[in-house]
Scaffold this active site. Sequence first.
Site, mmCIF file in Angstrom:
data_model
loop_
_atom_site.group_PDB
_atom_site.id
_atom_site.type_symbol
_atom_site.label_atom_id
_atom_site.label_comp_id
_atom_site.label_asym_id
_atom_site.label_seq_id
_atom_site.Cartn_x
_atom_site.Cartn_y
_atom_site.Cartn_z
ATOM 1 N N GLY A 199 28.580 -1.389 15.265
ATOM 2 C CA GLY A 199 28.871 -2.719 14.720
ATOM 3 C C GLY A 199 28.202 -2.908 13.374
ATOM 4 O O GLY A 199 27.761 -1.941 12.752
ATOM 5 N N ASN A 200 28.160 -4.144 12.895
ATOM 6 C CA ASN A 200 27.474 -4.431 11.627
ATOM 7 C C ASN A 200 26.852 -5.823 11.674
ATOM 8 O O ASN A 200 26.951 -6.524 12.684
ATOM 9 C CB ASN A 200 28.430 -4.258 10.444
ATOM 10 C CG ASN A 200 29.590 -5.216 10.518
ATOM 11 O OD1 ASN A 200 29.414 -6.426 10.418
ATOM 12 N ND2 ASN A 200 30.789 -4.687 10.720
ATOM 13 N N ARG A 201 26.237 -6.239 10.570
ATOM 14 C CA ARG A 201 25.408 -7.447 10.576
ATOM 15 C C ARG A 201 26.172 -8.747 10.302
ATOM 16 O O ARG A 201 25.587 -9.806 10.205
ATOM 17 C CB ARG A 201 24.284 -7.292 9.541
ATOM 18 C CG ARG A 201 23.266 -6.225 9.935
ATOM 19 C CD ARG A 201 22.270 -5.987 8.804
ATOM 20 N NE ARG A 201 21.728 -7.218 8.299
ATOM 21 C CZ ARG A 201 21.361 -7.430 7.037
ATOM 22 N NH1 ARG A 201 21.500 -6.473 6.150
ATOM 23 N NH2 ARG A 201 20.865 -8.579 6.657
ATOM 24 N N SER A 202 27.467 -8.684 10.179
ATOM 25 C CA SER A 202 28.207 -9.920 9.864
ATOM 26 C C SER A 202 28.181 -10.884 11.054
ATOM 27 O O SER A 202 28.442 -10.494 12.191
ATOM 28 C CB SER A 202 29.655 -9.581 9.514
ATOM 29 O OG SER A 202 30.405 -10.761 9.364
#
Length: 409
Positions: free
Chosen positions: A218-221
Amino acid sequence: MTVDAAPAGSTPTLRGVRVLLGVTGGIAAYKAALVARLLVRAGAEVDTVLTRGAREFIGAPTFEGITGRPARTEVWEDVAGSTHVQVGRDADVVVVYPTTAHTLAKVANGFADDLLTNSLLVARCPVVMAPAMHTEMWEHPATQRNVATLRERGHVIVGPAEGELMGGDVGPGRVVEPEVILAELERLLAHRDDLVGRTVVVTAGGTREALDPVRFLGNRSTGKMGFAIAAEAARRGARVHLVAGPTHLLTPTGVQRHDVVSALDMHAEVMALAESADVVVKAAAVADFRPASAATRKIKKAEGVPTIELQRNPDILAELGTRERGERPVLVGFAAETHDAEEHGREKLERKRVDLLVVNDVSAPDAGFGVDTNRVLILHADGRTVEVPLSTKAEVAGRLWDEVLPALS
Ligand code: PMT
């Protein structure tokens, strides 16, 4: 009798706007009379609702005299006329001035135990609140949680200011001045019909690419930027589809939400919605790669360190950009960059053939992922660049739609 209704020399910036002015029980209630007067002078039609607490500080006749319209106090008045729903339904904007900690808590949690809170549950228009309370009450985690909930829901919280409070205390908690509220309303209502008749698709948040049943890439958004863009479009009258990756954010008023998990889910949803859209804004942080195959059972440590083969995800924005301009929606891309932002952004704009590209400077802690503020450059396909300095994500959203509008006509 109406006092000073739009006297010569005043500018009727709110002509014909129906304002519901809610007044709650704080010492600053007396200043609400000045708010009513400014609104009337700006041409607004003002209906006032006072809580019982407010009436301990100021009376309904004051507001009736200033606005020339009834000032209501009880849910039990005019039951046959369904006042408890009609007052909220009729409003173009609701202003609660001052807003006590108690009313903030009630509204955040959906209580409807008096005429004002009934009206707020019914209202589908913008809501502006001006908190006023002692510093300890303002800073209490319960109040801060309630404020965050209301902001997520799209309510505009103005202030509090710092200064002298009741009893001689000094600190944050003082209600903002009536002129500040008037300016906020003028800003809020300035573009309210710009996007009427338009359909927009906004993507928000990060995608999750499954590794096994319990893990993902995943990512930090967090979705905050995309949700602010969707909320602003709805406020300006657009029909809004928000395609959201996993997030706890609340759906903004007037927005139709489509929850997705992976880049492939987002691809399918956006492609279908884009067929009938005038604009697609891609604020989501979409994973470029996904595991070539997700394990069907949890990967166990005992089996050794796994090697994960990745494969490319479709580039949704680039795929939309393959169609000729005029035969596809106006396309707005985003790019999070840490250095040489304009250069990288321009390269993405050209490669993905989009109309506008918003370059996010994520090198500072107050911009980009997770925070409520942002700092961006808006690049146009014709070479123009618009710089938006550090602002709230709601303000950035407003500037973005201002820039998109000419491309729609
Ligand atoms: O959600 P927040 O916490 O508020 O944070 C906001 C944000 C930083 C995520 C947002 O403002 C932002 O910058 N989003 C773009 C993130 C990014 O860097 O995307 P990108 O450079 O990988 O992609 C460029 C553009 O192509 C984006 O519009 C993206 O949505 C799109 N894209 C990318 C890959 C892919 N497979 N499909 C796409 O459509």
